[in-house]
Design an enzyme around this catalytic site. Structure first.
Site, PDB file in Angstrom:
ATOM      1  N   LYS A 182      19.997  30.963   3.247  1.00  0.00           N
ATOM      2  CA  LYS A 182      21.301  31.615   3.257  1.00  0.00           C
ATOM      3  C   LYS A 182      21.733  31.949   1.829  1.00  0.00           C
ATOM      4  O   LYS A 182      22.139  33.059   1.525  1.00  0.00           O
ATOM      5  CB  LYS A 182      22.325  30.699   3.930  1.00  0.00           C
ATOM      6  CG  LYS A 182      23.729  31.226   3.910  1.00  0.00           C
ATOM      7  CD  LYS A 182      24.670  30.263   4.602  1.00  0.00           C
ATOM      8  CE  LYS A 182      26.094  30.506   4.150  1.00  0.00           C
ATOM      9  NZ  LYS A 182      27.034  29.571   4.754  1.00  0.00           N
ATOM     10  N   GLU A 188      14.087  23.957  -3.360  1.00  0.00           N
ATOM     11  CA  GLU A 188      12.870  23.701  -2.583  1.00  0.00           C
ATOM     12  C   GLU A 188      12.302  25.011  -2.017  1.00  0.00           C
ATOM     13  O   GLU A 188      11.112  25.298  -2.117  1.00  0.00           O
ATOM     14  CB  GLU A 188      13.165  22.761  -1.405  1.00  0.00           C
ATOM     15  CG  GLU A 188      13.547  21.352  -1.808  1.00  0.00           C
ATOM     16  CD  GLU A 188      15.048  21.169  -1.977  1.00  0.00           C
ATOM     17  OE1 GLU A 188      15.752  22.128  -2.361  1.00  0.00           O
ATOM     18  OE2 GLU A 188      15.521  20.040  -1.739  1.00  0.00           O
ATOM     19  N   GLY A 243      24.860  26.639   7.359  1.00  0.00           N
ATOM     20  CA  GLY A 243      23.403  26.478   7.359  1.00  0.00           C
ATOM     21  C   GLY A 243      22.904  25.745   8.600  1.00  0.00           C
ATOM     22  O   GLY A 243      21.963  26.178   9.266  1.00  0.00           O
ATOM     23  N   ARG A 244      23.543  24.622   8.936  1.00  0.00           N
ATOM     24  CA  ARG A 244      23.055  23.817  10.067  1.00  0.00           C
ATOM     25  C   ARG A 244      23.454  24.399  11.414  1.00  0.00           C
ATOM     26  O   ARG A 244      23.164  23.813  12.447  1.00  0.00           O
ATOM     27  CB  ARG A 244      23.527  22.364   9.915  1.00  0.00           C
ATOM     28  CG  ARG A 244      25.009  22.204   9.670  1.00  0.00           C
ATOM     29  CD  ARG A 244      25.339  20.790   9.199  1.00  0.00           C
ATOM     30  NE  ARG A 244      26.733  20.634   8.796  1.00  0.00           N
ATOM     31  CZ  ARG A 244      27.202  20.889   7.582  1.00  0.00           C
ATOM     32  NH1 ARG A 244      26.391  21.349   6.646  1.00  0.00           N
ATOM     33  NH2 ARG A 244      28.481  20.706   7.303  1.00  0.00           N
ATOM     34  N   GLU A 329      25.372  15.690   8.333  1.00  0.00           N
ATOM     35  CA  GLU A 329      25.852  16.583   7.275  1.00  0.00           C
ATOM     36  C   GLU A 329      27.250  17.087   7.622  1.00  0.00           C
ATOM     37  O   GLU A 329      28.058  17.375   6.743  1.00  0.00           O
ATOM     38  CB  GLU A 329      24.880  17.755   7.078  1.00  0.00           C
ATOM     39  CG  GLU A 329      24.989  18.393   5.712  1.00  0.00           C
ATOM     40  CD  GLU A 329      23.823  19.331   5.370  1.00  0.00           C
ATOM     41  OE1 GLU A 329      23.063  19.021   4.433  1.00  0.00           O
ATOM     42  OE2 GLU A 329      23.688  20.361   6.042  1.00  0.00           O
ATOM     43  N   HIS A 360       7.572   1.521  22.260  1.00  0.00           N
ATOM     44  CA  HIS A 360       6.586   0.606  21.676  1.00  0.00           C
ATOM     45  C   HIS A 360       6.816   0.449  20.184  1.00  0.00           C
ATOM     46  O   HIS A 360       5.910   0.041  19.451  1.00  0.00           O
ATOM     47  CB  HIS A 360       5.179   1.112  21.989  1.00  0.00           C
ATOM     48  CG  HIS A 360       4.954   1.205  23.468  1.00  0.00           C
ATOM     49  ND1 HIS A 360       4.553   0.135  24.226  1.00  0.00           N
ATOM     50  CD2 HIS A 360       5.173   2.219  24.338  1.00  0.00           C
ATOM     51  CE1 HIS A 360       4.480   0.495  25.502  1.00  0.00           C
ATOM     52  NE2 HIS A 360       4.867   1.755  25.598  1.00  0.00           N
ATOM     53  N   LYS A 479      21.876  17.793  -5.942  1.00  0.00           N
ATOM     54  CA  LYS A 479      21.221  19.017  -6.445  1.00  0.00           C
ATOM     55  C   LYS A 479      21.450  19.161  -7.942  1.00  0.00           C
ATOM     56  O   LYS A 479      20.537  19.476  -8.699  1.00  0.00           O
ATOM     57  CB  LYS A 479      21.801  20.246  -5.741  1.00  0.00           C
ATOM     58  CG  LYS A 479      21.356  20.422  -4.303  1.00  0.00           C
ATOM     59  CD  LYS A 479      21.909  21.744  -3.766  1.00  0.00           C
ATOM     60  CE  LYS A 479      21.719  21.866  -2.274  1.00  0.00           C
ATOM     61  NZ  LYS A 479      22.439  22.992  -1.687  1.00  0.00           N
TER      62      LYS A 479
HETATM   63  O1  F6P Z   1      21.353  20.539   2.435  1.00  0.00           O
HETATM   64  C1  F6P Z   1      22.383  21.410   2.124  1.00  0.00           C
HETATM   65  C2  F6P Z   1      22.129  22.737   2.678  1.00  0.00           C
HETATM   66  O2  F6P Z   1      23.099  23.541   2.123  1.00  0.00           O
HETATM   67  C3  F6P Z   1      22.165  22.793   4.207  1.00  0.00           C
HETATM   68  O3  F6P Z   1      23.435  22.790   4.723  1.00  0.00           O
HETATM   69  C4  F6P Z   1      21.407  24.053   4.448  1.00  0.00           C
HETATM   70  O4  F6P Z   1      21.021  24.167   5.787  1.00  0.00           O
HETATM   71  C5  F6P Z   1      20.262  23.881   3.489  1.00  0.00           C
HETATM   72  O5  F6P Z   1      20.855  23.281   2.346  1.00  0.00           O
HETATM   73  C6  F6P Z   1      19.526  25.134   3.114  1.00  0.00           C
HETATM   74  O6  F6P Z   1      20.351  26.071   2.496  1.00  0.00           O
HETATM   75  P1  F6P Z   1      19.895  27.570   2.274  1.00  0.00           P
HETATM   76  O7  F6P Z   1      19.708  28.199   3.619  1.00  0.00           O
HETATM   77  O8  F6P Z   1      20.998  28.210   1.512  1.00  0.00           O
HETATM   78  O9  F6P Z   1      18.614  27.565   1.515  1.00  0.00           O
END
Ligand code: F6P
Length: 516
Positions: A182, A188, A243-244, A329, A360, A479
């Site tokens: 987003k 990452e 995002g979530r 979150e 188990h 971050k």
């Molecule tokens: O972990 C924080 C967060 O902002 C989440 O809410 C989101 O889903 C994820 O990082 C990835 O964010 P982006 O889609 O901006 O890379």
């Protein structure tokens, strides 16, 4: 609970609700009709009904970021206008859905091919958090609907293992990468995307080939373009999609590619049906509200701060991780919407694993541990893999577990069955609550409804707890610190002003491995 069942032969009917193909049995909870009425009164007192309307109608309920939370608009299959700052956003949403349709059809039917004119065989979605978990769950869960030979991979972790092993498994001439972010700033995702890009150009020198193999899903079109993505290859999302909560947007592109757009729209339709249910049903018939109130009952009245999600369906094995992000979150917050420190517990620690594997591993704790763990058991009645007795055995175990948790085994029963020593260790206290969610078959529609159900459960709890379920400022701190420490690790010079533990860890790394 044993007594409550004995006293009321209608308890199952009283405390179960159906919705389309779904049955929620919540009779194995420590509740009476009074409990549920009082909990519903709490929801009324905290103005849940008004909050639901505000969310659906696009009020800026994410107050710290001054945004609406409009994931429901993404699956608004009735196409009712939804306004953000005076503009109806439905035309934009529908236009992106149309682009997803033509793009996924073209790839699936072999019309949109790689730069050497070979058909695409592999999709690699690069994203993390909500840009990974929702699509990953849906692709795993809905594979029986794929009707295509496309292989879909998801890469999230910045640990090079995931991208490296994925790249070893695919061919640059026939692979399509989706960079899903987003913000298009997530460390990452950008690191993995850069690695994929470098790998691509190690194999293919023609710059023009890139556009045939890399697309992006983002609200930050500028950054996606700066990365080199052709503007025709950017699928837009918007800042009012959390995002979530973004599976329903173009973040679901890997799902649409896997199962086809018709099935993806069925997923949206299932979520929309749950939205309508949540919006219109009274609290005592409203599945997300019932689940929310039960969670609050244990969290705030019994001091139990954990909740397990236990799918008895191998294809839903990733569901706990997805609901974990959604819940923790969203409601892992300790200040109220008006900025005051809260004096009560909010969101639980949410975790889980598929049955029967969990039986188990950690179920011993659920049965005889010193704390109790309320749990959701989810199971399809009909399997996509009807082999021999597998599915009936699976279901028998699911039903047996909730019965065992509720009933336990009394001292008398231990003595009756085995008149021998060590009786105390064999007593199982029981009275452990659980919800059971049964659905006929795991279809795209059912999955859509289940995911929307959890979204609304979390939202309803956030309203009662008076927290903003749509921001995540805690994540930002980690971050920021990581980017500072990264420079220190890379630099041969001295480390910054950290505590002695953090300094020690950095120094240990540098002593052992040296600056990068
Ligand atoms: O972990 C924080 C967060 O902002 C989440 O809410 C989101 O889903 C994820 O990082 C990835 O964010 P982006 O889609 O901006 O890379």
């Amino acid at each position: 609970m044993r007594d409550l069942f004995r006293e009321d032969s209608d308890r199952f009917q009283r405390f179960s609700v159906t919705f389309e193909d779904l049955l929620l049995d919540y009779s194995k909870n420590r509740i009476t009709p009074d409990t549920m009425q009082l909990l519903a009164a709490l929801a009324t007192e905290t103005k849940l009904e008004r909050a639901i309307e505000e969310m659906f109608s696009g009020a800026k309920i994410n107050i710290t970021e001054q945004r609406p939370a409009l994931h429901t608009a993404l699956r608004n299959r009735a196409n009712r206008p939804v306004y953000v700052d005076g503009d109806d956003i439905m035309p934009k949403i529908n236009a992106v859905l149309e682009r997803m349709r033509s793009f996924s059809d073209a790839v699936r039917q072999g019309q949109r091919r790689g730069y050497t004119n070979k058909a695409i065989t592999d999709i690699v979605n690069i994203g993390i958090g909500g840009s990974d978990l929702g699509p990953r769950v849906a692709v795993e869960a809905l594979r029986p609907y794929s009707q295509s030979t496309l292989r879909v991979h998801h890469v999230a972790n910045v640990d090079g293992t995931e991208i490296d092993t994925t790249l070893q498994d695919v061919n640059p001439e026939t692979t399509l990468f989706i960079i899903s972010s987003k913000t298009f700033t997530t460390q990452e995702t950008l690191t993995n995307a850069q690695t994929a890009k470098d790998w691509f150009f190690q194999h293919i020198s023609d710059k023009a080939a890139f556009a045939k193999h890399f697309v992006a899903v983002s609200a930050n079109t500028q950054a996606a373009k700066a990365f080199g993505i052709d503007k025709e290859c950017i699928f837009e999302i918007w800042d009012w999609v959390g995002g979530r909560y973004s599976l329903w947007s173009a973040i679901g592109l890997s799902v649409a590619l896997c199962i086809g757009m018709d099935h993806f729209e069925e997923l949206l339709a299932g979520a929309f049906a749950m939205d309508e249910h949540f919006r219109t049903q009274p609290f005592d018939k409203n599945i997300p509200v019932i689940l929310a109130l039960l969670g609050i009952w244990y969290n705030n009245f019994f001091g139990v701060h954990t909740h397990a999600v236990l799918p008895y369906d191998h294809s839903l094995r990733l569901l706990p991780a997805c609901i974990q992000q959604l819940d923790m979150e969203s409601n892992g917050k300790s200040v109220s919407r008006d900025g005051k420190t809260l004096e009560y517990a909010t969101g639980p620690i949410l975790w889980g694993a598929p049955g029967t594997n969990g039986q188990h591993a950690f179920f011993q704790y659920l049965h005889q541990g010193t704390q109790f763990v309320p749990a959701d058991f989810l199971a399809p009645l009909i399997s996509h893999h009807p082999i021999g007795e597998h599915h009936t055995i699976l279901l028998a175990n699911c039903f047996a577990q909730t019965e065992a948790l509720m009933r336990g085994r009394s001292e008398d029963e231990v003595h009756e069955s085995e008149n021998q020593g060590q009786a105390a260790a064999k007593i199982v206290a029981g009275n452990k609550p659980s919800n059971t969610l049964l659905f006929t078959k795991l279809t795209p529609r059912v999955l859509g409804s289940l995911l929307a159900m959890y979204e609304h459960k979390v939202f309803a709890q956030g309203i009662v707890w008076n927290v903003n379920s749509f921001d995540q400022w805690g994540v930002e701190l980690g971050k920021q610190l990581a980017s500072g420490i990264l420079k220190e690790i890379q630099d041969a010079g001295s480390t910054g002003p950290h505590d002695t533990s953090t300094k020690g860890l950095i120094a240990h790394y540098k002593r052992t491995v040296g600056p990068v």
